[in-house]
Design an enzyme around this catalytic site. Sequence first.
Site, PDB file in Angstrom:
ATOM      1  N   PHE A  42      30.604 -59.539  61.495  1.00 52.15           N
ATOM      2  CA  PHE A  42      31.763 -58.755  61.953  1.00 52.15           C
ATOM      3  C   PHE A  42      32.066 -57.595  61.041  1.00 52.15           C
ATOM      4  O   PHE A  42      32.734 -56.642  61.439  1.00 52.15           O
ATOM      5  CB  PHE A  42      32.986 -59.673  62.116  1.00 52.15           C
ATOM      6  CG  PHE A  42      33.838 -59.820  60.884  1.00 52.15           C
ATOM      7  CD1 PHE A  42      33.536 -60.750  59.918  1.00 52.15           C
ATOM      8  CD2 PHE A  42      34.946 -59.001  60.696  1.00 52.15           C
ATOM      9  CE1 PHE A  42      34.312 -60.878  58.772  1.00 52.15           C
ATOM     10  CE2 PHE A  42      35.733 -59.119  59.562  1.00 52.15           C
ATOM     11  CZ  PHE A  42      35.417 -60.055  58.594  1.00 52.15           C
ATOM     12  N   LYS A  43      31.585 -57.641  59.808  1.00 59.04           N
ATOM     13  CA  LYS A  43      31.901 -56.565  58.866  1.00 59.04           C
ATOM     14  C   LYS A  43      31.368 -55.212  59.335  1.00 59.04           C
ATOM     15  O   LYS A  43      31.871 -54.166  58.937  1.00 59.04           O
ATOM     16  CB  LYS A  43      31.392 -56.918  57.476  1.00 59.04           C
ATOM     17  CG  LYS A  43      32.163 -58.116  56.913  1.00 59.04           C
ATOM     18  CD  LYS A  43      31.906 -58.359  55.454  1.00 59.04           C
ATOM     19  CE  LYS A  43      32.886 -59.371  54.876  1.00 59.04           C
ATOM     20  NZ  LYS A  43      32.651 -60.744  55.350  1.00 59.04           N
TER      21      LYS A  43
END
Length: 471
Positions: free
Chosen positions: A108-109
Site C-alpha cells: 500500500f505504500k
Amino acid sequence: MLYSSTRGGIDPVPFKHAVMMGLARDGGLLLPESFPEVSEQLQAWSHLSYQELAFEIIRLYTNDIPDADLKRIINRSYAAFRHDAITPVVAVGPVHMLELFHGPTLAFKDVALQFLGNLFEYILGETDNELNIVVATSGDTGSAAIHGVRGREHMRIFVLYPDGRVSPVQALQMTSVTDANVFNIALDGTFDDTQAIVKQLFNDLPFKDANKLGAVNSINWARVLAQTVYYFYAAFQTMARTGKKKVSFSVPTGNFGDIFAGTVAAAMGLPISRLVLATNENDILARFFNTGTYKTSNVVSTLSPSMDIQIASNFERWLYLYSGRNAAKLKQWMNDFNETGILTITSETEAGNLDPLLVAGRADTTQTLAAIADFYSRYNYLLDPHTAVGVTVSSKYHEPDVPMICLATAHPAKFPETIEQATGNAELARTPQIEALKGRPTHRTSLPNRVDAIAEFITEQISAQARKTRK
Ligand SMILES: *Cc1c(COP(=O)(O)O)cnc(C)c1O
C-alpha cells in the site's frame, strides 16, 4: 491551507513548504490548521474515478499548486498501477477487501510514495533545487520509495537496509533497480542500526543542509493526505454495493500513518462507524486504546514485519488532536514519555472513551496463520500476513448492519514463506511481477555499521554525479 507543528514552535507554512520540511523544524509533526467539512459533496463525489476523487480531496489541502498541475501530478502517480480502479474493493466472505497492493512494489505504500515522488519532482523543478532522500527500511518502505523516485531529475535516494535481514523478495525489489539516482546500501547491522544512523545524519544540521537531505517516511503530511483518498473511494464503492449508509474499516497498524488517514476522512465528514486498529504482538497501540496507558516494550519479530514497531511516529498527531490542539500539553506528554517510557492519558475504566471512532486489538502468529488458511480454504482468497492481522481483529468489532472494509496492505506474493507455512503450498504465492525480477542484475553497496562511513559514501556519490554533470 496552512500547516502548523504539534509542538507549536514554527510559524504556519503553506502546503509545498510543509512537504519539503517533512518533520517540523521544532521536532514536531505538521498538521493542517483545520479539516475541511465535505458532507455536502459526498453524493457528487461518489461517482468519481479514483484520480478525480484524489484531485477533489487533495486540492482542499493545497492552495499553492494550480489545478492543472495537480491533476497532472495525480494522473502520473496512478498510471503505474495495474488495476483501473487503482484501489478496488472486493467482497470476500463476511468482509470487503480494499486491495491497496496494485502498485509497482505490491504494497500500500505505493499509493502515497508514487504521489510524493511526483510532488517532489514538481516542487524541485520550480526552484531548480535538488533533494537527497535518505531512508532506513525493514523492507516495504525502501522499495516503494525507490520506485517513487527512480529515474527522476533533481533527486537521489539512499536506502539503508540491514544486510541479510530483509526477505529475499524485498531485497530483490530494491537491488534490481539500477537507475543512476538509486543507491542501495546493505548495512552490516540490524534495522535499529539503520534507523539510528539515519537519525544521526538528520540531526547533524550542517551535514543535512549541505547535502540537502529529505525524508519520505509517514511523518510527511503528503503521505497521510494521499492515503485519505482511498477511505472515501472504498466507502463509496461499498455503500453502493450494500445499500448501507455507513461503513467500518480495519487497518493493520505499525506507525499509525494509515489509520490516521482514516481519522482525517472521518473528521471531514465521511460516515465511518468504527476504525479498527489491528496490531501484531507489538501491541503498544492496542494496549493504549484499551487501557489509557502508552508503554513501550521490546520489539519482537513477527510474520508481519512492517508492523514490528514500538514507537509509532504518527501517534503524536492523534495525541495533539486529542489534547484539543494544545501544543504545550503535547510537549509535556512527549517529554514525560521520553523520560519514563510511560504515558498515562486516562484511567483504564475511561479508556473506551479515548476516541469514539477507534477500537483496537491484536492478533498473534497462530491467529495470523489460521486466518490465511481459513480465507484460502473457504473463499479461495489469499491474505498477506499484515492483512490477516486486520481481518482477525475485525471480526471482534464487526457490527451486524455496518459493512466491514479490511485494508489489504500487501500482496501475498511478497511473503511466500508465510503463505507456504499457512497453506502448505508455496506455489500459491507466485506473481509475474516478482518472478520477472529473478535473475535480473542487482546492485548494492555493502558498508559497515558506522555513521561516518555512510556519511562519506553519500557525500562522495553526490559530488561524483555533480562532476559528471558539469563535464
Ligand atoms: C507499512 C505497512 C503497514 C503499517 O502501516 P502504518 O501506516 O505504518 O501503520 C501495514 N502493512 C504493510 C504491508 C505495510 O507495508
